[in-house]
Design a protein around this motif. Structure first.
Motif, PDB file in Angstrom:
ATOM      1  N   GLY A  12       0.808  -1.218   0.000  1.00 54.16           N
ATOM      2  CA  GLY A  12       0.000   0.000   0.000  1.00 54.16           C
ATOM      3  C   GLY A  12       0.836   1.260   0.000  1.00 54.16           C
ATOM      4  O   GLY A  12       0.559   2.208  -0.741  1.00 54.16           O
ATOM      5  N   THR A  13       1.888   1.275   0.798  1.00 53.20           N
ATOM      6  CA  THR A  13       2.758   2.452   0.862  1.00 53.20           C
ATOM      7  C   THR A  13       3.502   2.656  -0.450  1.00 53.20           C
ATOM      8  O   THR A  13       3.622   3.784  -0.934  1.00 53.20           O
ATOM      9  CB  THR A  13       3.754   2.302   2.022  1.00 53.20           C
ATOM     10  OG1 THR A  13       3.018   2.083   3.227  1.00 53.20           O
ATOM     11  CG2 THR A  13       4.598   3.547   2.187  1.00 53.20           C
ATOM     12  N   ALA A  14       3.976   1.569  -1.039  1.00 59.92           N
ATOM     13  CA  ALA A  14       4.689   1.680  -2.319  1.00 59.92           C
ATOM     14  C   ALA A  14       3.762   2.206  -3.414  1.00 59.92           C
ATOM     15  O   ALA A  14       4.152   3.063  -4.215  1.00 59.92           O
ATOM     16  CB  ALA A  14       5.263   0.323  -2.717  1.00 59.92           C
ATOM     17  N   LEU A  15       2.531   1.716  -3.434  1.00 59.73           N
ATOM     18  CA  LEU A  15       1.590   2.189  -4.448  1.00 59.73           C
ATOM     19  C   LEU A  15       1.202   3.646  -4.216  1.00 59.73           C
ATOM     20  O   LEU A  15       1.021   4.402  -5.169  1.00 59.73           O
ATOM     21  CB  LEU A  15       0.346   1.306  -4.470  1.00 59.73           C
ATOM     22  CG  LEU A  15       0.531  -0.060  -5.108  1.00 59.73           C
ATOM     23  CD1 LEU A  15      -0.680  -0.941  -4.854  1.00 59.73           C
ATOM     24  CD2 LEU A  15       0.787   0.078  -6.595  1.00 59.73           C
ATOM     25  N   LEU A  16       1.075   4.049  -2.958  1.00 57.45           N
ATOM     26  CA  LEU A  16       0.732   5.442  -2.677  1.00 57.45           C
ATOM     27  C   LEU A  16       1.861   6.390  -3.055  1.00 57.45           C
ATOM     28  O   LEU A  16       1.606   7.513  -3.487  1.00 57.45           O
ATOM     29  CB  LEU A  16       0.376   5.624  -1.199  1.00 57.45           C
ATOM     30  CG  LEU A  16      -1.060   5.285  -0.822  1.00 57.45           C
ATOM     31  CD1 LEU A  16      -1.251   5.389   0.671  1.00 57.45           C
ATOM     32  CD2 LEU A  16      -2.031   6.183  -1.540  1.00 57.45           C
ATOM     33  N   THR A  17       3.092   5.969  -2.901  1.00 57.55           N
ATOM     34  CA  THR A  17       4.196   6.856  -3.246  1.00 57.55           C
ATOM     35  C   THR A  17       4.366   6.988  -4.757  1.00 57.55           C
ATOM     36  O   THR A  17       4.752   8.053  -5.240  1.00 57.55           O
ATOM     37  CB  THR A  17       5.526   6.370  -2.629  1.00 57.55           C
ATOM     38  OG1 THR A  17       5.767   5.037  -3.043  1.00 57.55           O
ATOM     39  CG2 THR A  17       5.489   6.481  -1.126  1.00 57.55           C
ATOM     40  N   THR A  18       4.048   5.934  -5.502  1.00 57.99           N
ATOM     41  CA  THR A  18       4.264   5.993  -6.948  1.00 57.99           C
ATOM     42  C   THR A  18       3.024   6.408  -7.726  1.00 57.99           C
ATOM     43  O   THR A  18       3.145   7.058  -8.759  1.00 57.99           O
ATOM     44  CB  THR A  18       4.743   4.634  -7.484  1.00 57.99           C
ATOM     45  OG1 THR A  18       3.763   3.632  -7.175  1.00 57.99           O
ATOM     46  CG2 THR A  18       6.077   4.257  -6.886  1.00 57.99           C
ATOM     47  N   GLN A  19       1.819   6.050  -7.234  1.00 59.18           N
ATOM     48  CA  GLN A  19       0.593   6.282  -7.999  1.00 59.18           C
ATOM     49  C   GLN A  19      -0.479   6.968  -7.156  1.00 59.18           C
ATOM     50  O   GLN A  19      -1.646   6.619  -7.233  1.00 59.18           O
ATOM     51  CB  GLN A  19       0.045   4.958  -8.518  1.00 59.18           C
ATOM     52  CG  GLN A  19       0.998   4.209  -9.392  1.00 59.18           C
ATOM     53  CD  GLN A  19       0.448   2.857  -9.804  1.00 59.18           C
ATOM     54  OE1 GLN A  19      -0.665   2.494  -9.468  1.00 59.18           O
ATOM     55  NE2 GLN A  19       1.242   2.108 -10.537  1.00 59.18           N
ATOM     56  N   ARG A  20      -0.111   7.932  -6.378  1.00 59.18           N
ATOM     57  CA  ARG A  20      -1.034   8.602  -5.459  1.00 59.18           C
ATOM     58  C   ARG A  20      -2.236   9.217  -6.159  1.00 59.18           C
ATOM     59  O   ARG A  20      -3.348   9.180  -5.645  1.00 59.18           O
ATOM     60  CB  ARG A  20      -0.252   9.698  -4.713  1.00 59.18           C
ATOM     61  CG  ARG A  20      -1.086  10.570  -3.818  1.00 59.18           C
ATOM     62  CD  ARG A  20      -1.061  10.018  -2.424  1.00 59.18           C
ATOM     63  NE  ARG A  20      -1.549  11.009  -1.491  1.00 59.18           N
ATOM     64  CZ  ARG A  20      -2.646  10.829  -0.766  1.00 59.18           C
ATOM     65  NH1 ARG A  20      -3.316   9.723  -0.874  1.00 59.18           N
ATOM     66  NH2 ARG A  20      -3.039  11.739   0.064  1.00 59.18           N
ATOM     67  N   GLU A  21      -2.052   9.767  -7.341  1.00 57.25           N
ATOM     68  CA  GLU A  21      -3.131  10.483  -8.024  1.00 57.25           C
ATOM     69  C   GLU A  21      -4.232   9.560  -8.533  1.00 57.25           C
ATOM     70  O   GLU A  21      -5.324  10.024  -8.851  1.00 57.25           O
ATOM     71  CB  GLU A  21      -2.569  11.305  -9.188  1.00 57.25           C
ATOM     72  CG  GLU A  21      -1.931  10.497 -10.295  1.00 57.25           C
ATOM     73  CD  GLU A  21      -0.476  10.138 -10.050  1.00 57.25           C
ATOM     74  OE1 GLU A  21       0.114   9.484 -10.924  1.00 57.25           O
ATOM     75  OE2 GLU A  21       0.067  10.507  -8.997  1.00 57.25           O
ATOM     76  N   TYR A  22      -3.981   8.258  -8.613  1.00 50.72           N
ATOM     77  CA  TYR A  22      -4.978   7.321  -9.121  1.00 50.72           C
ATOM     78  C   TYR A  22      -5.925   6.807  -8.045  1.00 50.72           C
ATOM     79  O   TYR A  22      -6.946   6.202  -8.362  1.00 50.72           O
ATOM     80  CB  TYR A  22      -4.303   6.124  -9.788  1.00 50.72           C
ATOM     81  CG  TYR A  22      -3.484   6.496 -10.991  1.00 50.72           C
ATOM     82  CD1 TYR A  22      -4.077   7.117 -12.086  1.00 50.72           C
ATOM     83  CD2 TYR A  22      -2.127   6.237 -11.038  1.00 50.72           C
ATOM     84  CE1 TYR A  22      -3.331   7.464 -13.195  1.00 50.72           C
ATOM     85  CE2 TYR A  22      -1.371   6.578 -12.149  1.00 50.72           C
ATOM     86  CZ  TYR A  22      -1.988   7.191 -13.218  1.00 50.72           C
ATOM     87  OH  TYR A  22      -1.246   7.530 -14.314  1.00 50.72           O
ATOM     88  N   PHE A  23      -5.599   7.031  -6.782  1.00 51.46           N
ATOM     89  CA  PHE A  23      -6.408   6.497  -5.687  1.00 51.46           C
ATOM     90  C   PHE A  23      -7.236   7.605  -5.054  1.00 51.46           C
ATOM     91  O   PHE A  23      -6.848   8.766  -5.038  1.00 51.46           O
ATOM     92  CB  PHE A  23      -5.514   5.837  -4.636  1.00 51.46           C
ATOM     93  CG  PHE A  23      -4.798   4.618  -5.153  1.00 51.46           C
ATOM     94  CD1 PHE A  23      -5.489   3.439  -5.364  1.00 51.46           C
ATOM     95  CD2 PHE A  23      -3.457   4.656  -5.446  1.00 51.46           C
ATOM     96  CE1 PHE A  23      -4.839   2.321  -5.858  1.00 51.46           C
ATOM     97  CE2 PHE A  23      -2.797   3.541  -5.935  1.00 51.46           C
ATOM     98  CZ  PHE A  23      -3.500   2.370  -6.143  1.00 51.46           C
ATOM     99  N   SER A  24      -8.399   7.230  -4.526  1.00 47.30           N
ATOM    100  CA  SER A  24      -9.304   8.202  -3.911  1.00 47.30           C
ATOM    101  C   SER A  24      -9.713   7.694  -2.530  1.00 47.30           C
ATOM    102  O   SER A  24      -9.182   6.699  -2.038  1.00 47.30           O
ATOM    103  CB  SER A  24     -10.542   8.389  -4.794  1.00 47.30           C
ATOM    104  OG  SER A  24     -11.306   7.205  -4.813  1.00 47.30           O
ATOM    105  N   ASN A  25     -10.691   8.366  -1.921  1.00 43.91           N
ATOM    106  CA  ASN A  25     -11.167   7.929  -0.620  1.00 43.91           C
ATOM    107  C   ASN A  25     -12.332   6.947  -0.743  1.00 43.91           C
ATOM    108  O   ASN A  25     -13.001   6.647   0.229  1.00 43.91           O
ATOM    109  CB  ASN A  25     -11.573   9.128   0.242  1.00 43.91           C
ATOM    110  CG  ASN A  25     -12.686   9.920  -0.390  1.00 43.91           C
ATOM    111  OD1 ASN A  25     -13.085   9.672  -1.509  1.00 43.91           O
ATOM    112  ND2 ASN A  25     -13.178  10.901   0.334  1.00 43.91           N
TER     113      ASN A  25
END
Length: 63
Positions: A12-25
């Motif tokens: 989860g942390t790796a994906l948030l650091t690389t692809q943060r703009e693709y995820f929402s709440n």
């Protein structure tokens, strides 16, 4: 719910650091995005990672 395993946090942390703009709440949107962007074979692991990402975005604790 309890303590999350370290592999859920690391994915989860790796994906948030690389692809943060693709995820929402939104949990359901994050599940769909994980299916498209990461190769997670297990549905249970995918859902747990999506929940972890959703919780991190909602609490704004990610840098």
């Amino acid at each position: 719910m309890g303590i999350k395993p370290s592999y859920i946090k690391s994915i989860g942390t790796a994906l948030l650091t690389t692809q943060r703009e693709y995820f929402s709440n939104n949990f359901d949107a994050n599940k769909q995005q994980l299916s498209a962007s990461a190769s997670i074979d297990s549905k249970r692991v995918r859902n747990r990672v999506a929940g972890y990402i959703t919780r991190k975005i909602n609490t704004k604790r990610h840098p």
